[in-house]
Motif scaffolding. Sequence first.
Motif, PDB file in Angstrom:
ATOM      1  N   GLU A 151       0.836  -1.204   0.000  1.00  0.00           N
ATOM      2  CA  GLU A 151       0.000   0.000   0.000  1.00  0.00           C
ATOM      3  C   GLU A 151       0.873   1.257   0.000  1.00  0.00           C
ATOM      4  OE1 GLU A 151      -3.136   2.176   3.024  1.00  0.00           O
ATOM      5  OE2 GLU A 151      -2.974  -0.005   3.074  1.00  0.00           O
ATOM      6  N   GLN A 152       1.944   1.248   0.804  1.00  0.00           N
ATOM      7  CA  GLN A 152       2.849   2.401   0.845  1.00  0.00           C
ATOM      8  C   GLN A 152       3.562   2.587  -0.503  1.00  0.00           C
ATOM      9  OE1 GLN A 152       5.395   1.814   4.227  1.00  0.00           O
ATOM     10  NE2 GLN A 152       3.903   2.699   5.648  1.00  0.00           N
ATOM     11  N   ARG A 153       3.926   1.504  -1.158  1.00  0.00           N
ATOM     12  CA  ARG A 153       4.562   1.619  -2.481  1.00  0.00           C
ATOM     13  C   ARG A 153       3.596   2.240  -3.491  1.00  0.00           C
ATOM     14  NH1 ARG A 153       6.863  -3.289  -0.889  1.00  0.00           N
ATOM     15  NH2 ARG A 153       5.276  -4.511  -1.969  1.00  0.00           N
ATOM     16  N   ARG A 154       2.331   1.829  -3.446  1.00  0.00           N
ATOM     17  CA  ARG A 154       1.328   2.396  -4.350  1.00  0.00           C
ATOM     18  C   ARG A 154       1.153   3.897  -4.061  1.00  0.00           C
ATOM     19  NH1 ARG A 154      -1.225  -2.509  -3.217  1.00  0.00           N
ATOM     20  NH2 ARG A 154      -2.542  -1.539  -1.644  1.00  0.00           N
ATOM     21  N   GLU A 155       1.059   4.248  -2.773  1.00  0.00           N
ATOM     22  CA  GLU A 155       0.906   5.660  -2.412  1.00  0.00           C
ATOM     23  C   GLU A 155       2.134   6.457  -2.849  1.00  0.00           C
ATOM     24  OE1 GLU A 155       0.166   5.880   1.774  1.00  0.00           O
ATOM     25  OE2 GLU A 155      -1.842   5.040   1.603  1.00  0.00           O
ATOM     26  N   ALA A 161       4.177   5.754  -5.310  1.00  0.00           N
ATOM     27  CA  ALA A 161       4.158   5.868  -6.773  1.00  0.00           C
ATOM     28  C   ALA A 161       3.162   6.942  -7.203  1.00  0.00           C
ATOM     29  CB  ALA A 161       3.800   4.522  -7.398  1.00  0.00           C
ATOM     30  N   ALA A 162       1.992   6.968  -6.539  1.00  0.00           N
ATOM     31  CA  ALA A 162       0.974   7.962  -6.891  1.00  0.00           C
ATOM     32  C   ALA A 162       1.474   9.368  -6.573  1.00  0.00           C
ATOM     33  CB  ALA A 162      -0.330   7.675  -6.150  1.00  0.00           C
ATOM     34  N   LEU A 163       2.104   9.530  -5.405  1.00  0.00           N
ATOM     35  CA  LEU A 163       2.628  10.838  -5.032  1.00  0.00           C
ATOM     36  C   LEU A 163       3.756  11.282  -5.973  1.00  0.00           C
ATOM     37  CD1 LEU A 163       2.681  10.665  -1.139  1.00  0.00           C
ATOM     38  CD2 LEU A 163       1.249  12.136  -2.557  1.00  0.00           C
ATOM     39  N   THR A 164       4.602  10.320  -6.363  1.00  0.00           N
ATOM     40  CA  THR A 164       5.691  10.631  -7.288  1.00  0.00           C
ATOM     41  C   THR A 164       5.123  11.087  -8.624  1.00  0.00           C
ATOM     42  OG1 THR A 164       7.096   9.004  -6.207  1.00  0.00           O
ATOM     43  CG2 THR A 164       7.747   9.669  -8.409  1.00  0.00           C
ATOM     44  N   LYS A 165       4.100  10.404  -9.081  1.00  0.00           N
ATOM     45  CA  LYS A 165       3.475  10.750 -10.357  1.00  0.00           C
ATOM     46  C   LYS A 165       2.861  12.149 -10.283  1.00  0.00           C
ATOM     47  CE  LYS A 165       0.056   9.163 -13.648  1.00  0.00           C
ATOM     48  NZ  LYS A 165      -0.988   8.215 -13.958  1.00  0.00           N
ATOM     49  N   LEU A 225       3.691  14.554  -8.232  1.00  0.00           N
ATOM     50  CA  LEU A 225       4.763  15.535  -8.119  1.00  0.00           C
ATOM     51  C   LEU A 225       5.401  15.803  -9.481  1.00  0.00           C
ATOM     52  CD1 LEU A 225       6.452  17.360  -6.286  1.00  0.00           C
ATOM     53  CD2 LEU A 225       7.940  15.426  -5.863  1.00  0.00           C
ATOM     54  N   ASP A 226       5.608  14.699 -10.228  1.00  0.00           N
ATOM     55  CA  ASP A 226       6.185  14.870 -11.577  1.00  0.00           C
ATOM     56  C   ASP A 226       5.245  15.689 -12.459  1.00  0.00           C
ATOM     57  OD1 ASP A 226       8.443  13.462 -10.945  1.00  0.00           O
ATOM     58  OD2 ASP A 226       7.783  11.552 -11.834  1.00  0.00           O
ATOM     59  N   GLU A 227       3.947  15.431 -12.381  1.00  0.00           N
ATOM     60  CA  GLU A 227       2.977  16.182 -13.167  1.00  0.00           C
ATOM     61  C   GLU A 227       2.967  17.652 -12.756  1.00  0.00           C
ATOM     62  OE1 GLU A 227      -0.723  14.181 -12.528  1.00  0.00           O
ATOM     63  OE2 GLU A 227      -0.234  12.532 -13.894  1.00  0.00           O
ATOM     64  N   HIS A 228       3.055  17.884 -11.460  1.00  0.00           N
ATOM     65  CA  HIS A 228       3.037  19.259 -10.952  1.00  0.00           C
ATOM     66  C   HIS A 228       4.282  20.022 -11.418  1.00  0.00           C
ATOM     67  CE1 HIS A 228       2.267  22.624  -8.348  1.00  0.00           C
ATOM     68  NE2 HIS A 228       3.488  22.496  -7.826  1.00  0.00           N
ATOM     69  N   LEU A 229       5.417  19.330 -11.345  1.00  0.00           N
ATOM     70  CA  LEU A 229       6.657  19.995 -11.756  1.00  0.00           C
ATOM     71  C   LEU A 229       6.671  20.235 -13.271  1.00  0.00           C
ATOM     72  CD1 LEU A 229       9.299  18.169  -9.550  1.00  0.00           C
ATOM     73  CD2 LEU A 229       8.475  20.489  -9.287  1.00  0.00           C
ATOM     74  N   THR A 230       6.099  19.340 -14.021  1.00  0.00           N
ATOM     75  CA  THR A 230       6.067  19.473 -15.473  1.00  0.00           C
ATOM     76  C   THR A 230       5.165  20.637 -15.861  1.00  0.00           C
ATOM     77  OG1 THR A 230       6.352  17.097 -15.663  1.00  0.00           O
ATOM     78  CG2 THR A 230       5.616  18.235 -17.628  1.00  0.00           C
ATOM     79  N   THR A 231       4.038  20.782 -15.229  1.00  0.00           N
ATOM     80  CA  THR A 231       3.129  21.882 -15.555  1.00  0.00           C
ATOM     81  C   THR A 231       3.651  23.208 -15.061  1.00  0.00           C
ATOM     82  OG1 THR A 231       1.838  21.471 -13.574  1.00  0.00           O
ATOM     83  CG2 THR A 231       1.077  20.465 -15.617  1.00  0.00           C
TER      84      THR A 231
END
Length: 128
Positions: free
Chosen positions: A108-112, A114-118, A120-126
């Motif tokens: 569950e922590q790995r999924r969370e 991964a979701a947070l990383t995604k 964050l990456d989307e936020h930084l890209t925008t």
Amino acid sequence: MSDAVVIQLITTLGACAAVILGKVKLDRIGRDAREAREQTANEHADAEYPNLRDELTAMRGDLSAGLDRLEAGQKRHDSEIRGIRKTQSQQTDALARLDVRVEGRDAEQRREHAALTKRLDEHLTTAD
């Protein structure tokens, strides 16, 4: 010499030989008996029992009581070992259940993560 005298002489010599051989055999038996008596006699001045057989007979009760105590102790140890094995089995089961829970939480922590990383990456890209 007449035949009767010869027969009497042979008979007498045979009887003498039988007596001599018998005496040798009896002497050997007597020595063995003395040796056996020496080995089994209790010659201590303060001895409670006059010979080995009496002492062994008296010890039989003590040995029986000792054996009973030994068997009771063995039964107690067997019971304690069963208890230890039961406790160990329960602990093994509890650890297995804990491992399952930990693995579930790790996933569950790995999924969370991964979701947070995604996100964050989307936020930084925008933001660029």
